[in-house]
Design a protein around this motif. Structure first.
Motif, PDB file in Angstrom:
ATOM      1  N   ALA A   1       0.669  -1.044   0.062  1.00 37.86           N
ATOM      2  CA  ALA A   1       0.043  -0.101   0.009  1.00 37.86           C
ATOM      3  C   ALA A   1       0.844   1.148  -0.029  1.00 37.86           C
ATOM      4  O   ALA A   1       1.926   1.306   0.300  1.00 37.86           O
ATOM      5  CB  ALA A   1      -0.870   0.284   1.081  1.00 37.86           C
ATOM      6  N   ARG A   2       0.428   2.348  -0.519  1.00 36.99           N
ATOM      7  CA  ARG A   2       1.092   3.555  -0.656  1.00 36.99           C
ATOM      8  C   ARG A   2       0.250   4.567  -0.168  1.00 36.99           C
ATOM      9  O   ARG A   2      -0.926   4.627  -0.364  1.00 36.99           O
ATOM     10  CB  ARG A   2       1.658   3.760  -2.070  1.00 36.99           C
ATOM     11  CG  ARG A   2       0.664   4.420  -2.863  1.00 36.99           C
ATOM     12  CD  ARG A   2       1.424   4.817  -4.388  1.00 36.99           C
ATOM     13  NE  ARG A   2       0.249   5.815  -4.741  1.00 36.99           N
ATOM     14  CZ  ARG A   2      -0.157   5.941  -5.906  1.00 36.99           C
ATOM     15  NH1 ARG A   2       0.504   5.139  -6.763  1.00 36.99           N
ATOM     16  NH2 ARG A   2      -0.987   6.729  -6.253  1.00 36.99           N
ATOM     17  N   VAL A   3       1.060   5.660   0.420  1.00 36.23           N
ATOM     18  CA  VAL A   3       0.237   6.715   0.909  1.00 36.23           C
ATOM     19  C   VAL A   3       0.096   7.875  -0.060  1.00 36.23           C
ATOM     20  O   VAL A   3       0.813   8.351  -0.665  1.00 36.23           O
ATOM     21  CB  VAL A   3       1.266   7.485   2.127  1.00 36.23           C
ATOM     22  CG1 VAL A   3       0.551   8.702   2.809  1.00 36.23           C
ATOM     23  CG2 VAL A   3       1.340   6.499   3.200  1.00 36.23           C
ATOM     24  N   ILE A   4      -1.422   8.093  -0.293  1.00 37.80           N
ATOM     25  CA  ILE A   4      -1.512   9.178  -1.283  1.00 37.80           C
ATOM     26  C   ILE A   4      -1.665  10.564  -0.814  1.00 37.80           C
ATOM     27  O   ILE A   4      -1.694  11.840  -1.662  1.00 37.80           O
ATOM     28  CB  ILE A   4      -2.612   8.622  -2.381  1.00 37.80           C
ATOM     29  CG1 ILE A   4      -3.972   8.324  -1.359  1.00 37.80           C
ATOM     30  CG2 ILE A   4      -2.070   7.627  -2.959  1.00 37.80           C
ATOM     31  CD1 ILE A   4      -4.970   8.259  -2.518  1.00 37.80           C
ATOM     32  N   THR A  97      -7.752   9.309  -6.468  1.00 37.21           N
ATOM     33  CA  THR A  97      -7.408   7.981  -7.129  1.00 37.21           C
ATOM     34  C   THR A  97      -8.202   7.879  -8.271  1.00 37.21           C
ATOM     35  O   THR A  97      -8.040   6.872  -9.109  1.00 37.21           O
ATOM     36  CB  THR A  97      -7.762   6.892  -6.203  1.00 37.21           C
ATOM     37  OG1 THR A  97      -9.336   6.513  -5.961  1.00 37.21           O
ATOM     38  CG2 THR A  97      -7.063   7.005  -4.884  1.00 37.21           C
TER      39      THR A  97
END
Length: 103
Positions: A1-4, A97
């Motif tokens: 998971a990546r922080v957006i 997103t």
């Protein structure tokens, strides 16, 4: 998971242009709703992943509702449902997103 995005819920909600949303669906058919983007009160218009579903982010709810109703009436577009709500964290996710949150 990546922080957006980082911030408190309120800070993240402020990244949305508008503090209220109008979610709506139109009857199936080939409609060009892009003209709605330039109507009074429409800050942002987003086509949702579910076919025929759209969302408007607005700072002026009454003006936006009036523009939506006038546009759909003038273009013979039938609204299947309409819902008004406050901006949520799900709206922030959609803006960042381009997708809705799925469970």
């Amino acid at each position: 998971a990546r922080v957006i995005a980082l911030g408190t819920p309120e800070q993240l909600k402020q990244t949305i242009i508008g503090n209220e949303t109008i979610s709506f669906a139109v009857e199936p058919g080939l409609y060009d709703l892009k003209g709605l983007e330039v109507c009074n009160g429409i800050e942002t218009l987003v086509h949702l992943p579910v076919e025929h579903n759209w969302k408007i982010w607005t700072n002026n709810l009454m003006l936006s509702l009036n523009s939506l109703l006038k546009f759909t009436n003038n273009n013979n577009i039938k609204l299947e449902h309409i819902k008004v709500d406050k901006v949520t964290l799900e709206d922030v996710f959609l803006k960042l997103t381009g997708r809705e949150i799925r469970e």
